[in-house]
Design an enzyme around this catalytic site. Structure first.
Site, PDB file in Angstrom:
ATOM      1  N   CYS A  29      -7.903 -20.899  10.783  1.00 46.44           N
ATOM      2  CA  CYS A  29      -8.297 -19.476  10.694  1.00 46.44           C
ATOM      3  C   CYS A  29      -7.164 -18.534  11.079  1.00 46.44           C
ATOM      4  CB  CYS A  29      -9.516 -19.224  11.573  1.00 46.44           C
ATOM      5  SG  CYS A  29      -9.257 -19.723  13.272  1.00 46.44           S
ATOM      6  N   GLU A  67     -16.869 -15.226  15.341  1.00 44.75           N
ATOM      7  CA  GLU A  67     -15.453 -15.608  15.197  1.00 44.75           C
ATOM      8  C   GLU A  67     -15.227 -15.842  13.714  1.00 44.75           C
ATOM      9  OE1 GLU A  67     -13.084 -15.933  17.527  1.00 44.75           O
ATOM     10  OE2 GLU A  67     -14.302 -15.549  19.289  1.00 44.75           O
TER      11      GLU A  67
END
Ligand code: NAD
Length: 453
Positions: free
Chosen positions: A243, A209
């Site tokens: 993010c 990720e």
């Protein structure tokens, strides 16, 4: 106990088959839920010490996700782990075919600091729900949250089932030399490559990720008030250290000035001042200094103030930005929002296509052709039309990147699948089989087989 020993104890414990029992998994998920609920105040305190994150943000963006994940798996575990029957093809008659989800074994979860609870505990919960043993290595950059997670988990869970290993680069490097059945990593693309290389040595599957520069496009057909309000919220949440935050804005020329004014209005309205309890601080000096260098005074439209002692950077808008500017070269990961203006929607999509595939992308418009072009032309992990970030909050949507923004995904069913192997079983009857597949072969048999298949 050395971490190598913990890993070998976990491997031995996994072989006892206890984690395959659904009651066992549920018991520990419930236990984790109790620990989180009972220790909420300690969890708030630790994250506030790390980077001034408010109770409100910690609950809405961290603990609610963790509790929701636990409840989701408690509710759906029976269905998720049940073998599924599928149709059996003609050449396998008389037979029954089924798929059996099974845990992988002993898995490693490496977390990032920016949402330290959610990004460590959510994948860990999925791993446990799927029946694995797990080593969790939270980020050392958010030191207090790492310590509180280690304390609460290591005091309440048997290490041969679940263990939090504290440490930074050196300890992670040590872990990466061990053989796991899966590695789930959240962090930068740079470190993602290190993890991928180490995993390849053991042919260990990974979920990565990672990050990237996520664009938000605002066209003249957008509801500008809604767009400005939602973008300001999503960009400055966690002081931009998210993010999936909109990294930069692409705004259509004809509404550019009007839109920037609205963005400025919402920044002021939301009260992100240096003494605000609701605005998060920059995590450390290194990131603080890195971010200040990205504020080009000649392009400053709003903000730009900072307080080094408080690691505070005011929400900052940069205008007249072009693709070559320093701020456009790497993920910003802070409260600086550069704005590029554009004239042609399709050309701007082409410009995004020239870059690495981002983790997220956002479009604000009411124009259905633009919505269609955005969805079908661009490749990105996931995103929203007329909102930012909120796609993460729907556990029915897989969350993960594509290209340099990541490999694999999780949340809800996808998290369970990320930590499971789908084992296929074909069970044949011991009667009723034609002898046609067995030697000696003949043209006649082949002709029959051609007809069948
Ligand atoms: P990072 O890559 O610096 O650190 C992540 C983890 O890797 C930490 O646990 C750290 O201890 C470990 N690590 C760091 N350097 C290492 C090395 N040389 N060898 C082995 N391990 C090492 O990332 P970060 O600063 O914690 O997070 C910021 C980045 O993460 C941003 O790029 C952001 O976009 C990305 N991110 C992605 C997601 C997502 O869900 N896709 C979520 C949050 C953050």
């Amino acid at each position: 106990m050395k971490v190598q020993e913990v890993v070998s104890h976990q491997k031995a414990f996994f072989k006892t088959q206890q984690t395959k029992n659904i009651k066992f998994r549920k018991m520990y998920l419930e236990k984790l839920r109790d620990i989180v609920v009972k220790n909420e105040d300690l969890l708030y305190e630790a994250i506030h010490q790390d980077f001034g994150k408010s109770k409100f943000d910690t609950f809405t963006t961290e603990l609610s996700f963790v509790l929701n994940d636990i409840n989701y798996y408690l509710k759906n575990l029976n269905t998720l782990s049940k073998p599924r029957s599928v149709r059996t093809n003609l050449s396998n008659q008389i037979g029954k075919s089924s798929i059996h989800p099974e845990p992988l074994g002993c898995v490693l979860v490496i977390g990032a600091w920016n949402y330290p609870y959610q990004l460590s505990l959510s994948p860990m919960i999925a791993a446990l729900a799927a029946g694995n043993c797990c080593i969790l290595k939270p980020s050392e950059i958010a030191e207090h949250t790492m310590k509180i997670m280690a304390k609460l988990i290591n005091e309440n869970f048997p290490p041969e089932y679940l263990y939090v290993y504290e440490g930074g680069v050196e300890e992670t490097t040590e872990l990466l030399q061990l053989k796991f059945d899966k590695i789930f990593f959240t962090g930068s693309t740079k470190v993602g490559k290190i993890v991928y290389k180490a995993a390849a040595e053991n042919l260990t599957p990974v979920v990565l990720e990672l990050g990237g520069k996520s664009p938000a496009i605002v066209t003249k057909d957008a509801d500008l008030e809604v767009a400005a309000k939602r973008i300001v919220w999503g960009k400055f949440l966690n002081a931009g250290q998210t993010c999936v935050a909109p990294d930069y804005l692409l705004v259509e020329e004809s509404i550019h000035e009007q839109f920037l004014e609205m963005v400025r209005k919402y920044i002021t309205e939301f009260q992100y001042g240096p003494d605000s309890e609701q605005y998060t601080r920059i995590i450390n000096q290194r990131n603080f200094q890195r971010l200040l260098k990205l504020i080009d005074p000649e392009k400053l439209y709003f903000g730009g103030n900072f307080d080094e002692g408080k690691l505070y950077i005011e929400p900052t808008l940069l205008k007249n930005i072009n693709w070559e500017d320093d701020v456009m070269q790497e993920e910003i990961f802070g409260p600086i929002l550069p704005v590029i203006r554009f004239k042609n929607f399709n050309l701007v999509l082409n410009s995004i296509l020239e870059l690495e595939k981002p983790l997220a992308a956002y479009l604000f418009t009411r124009n259905s052709e633009e919505k269609e072009a955005f969805t079908s032309k661009l490749s990105f992990g996931g995103g929203c039309i007329n909102d930012v970030i909120m796609h993460l909050g729907n556990e029915r949507l897989p969350f993960g990147g594509v290209g340099t923004s990541g490999i694999g995904n999780y949340h809800g069913t996808y998290g369970f699948e990320a930590f499971s192997h789908q084992k296929s079983i074909l069970e044949k009857a011991t009667w009723g089989e034609p002898s046609i597949k067995y030697p000696p072969y003949s043209e006649k048999k082949l002709n029959w087989i051609r007809k069948f298949l």
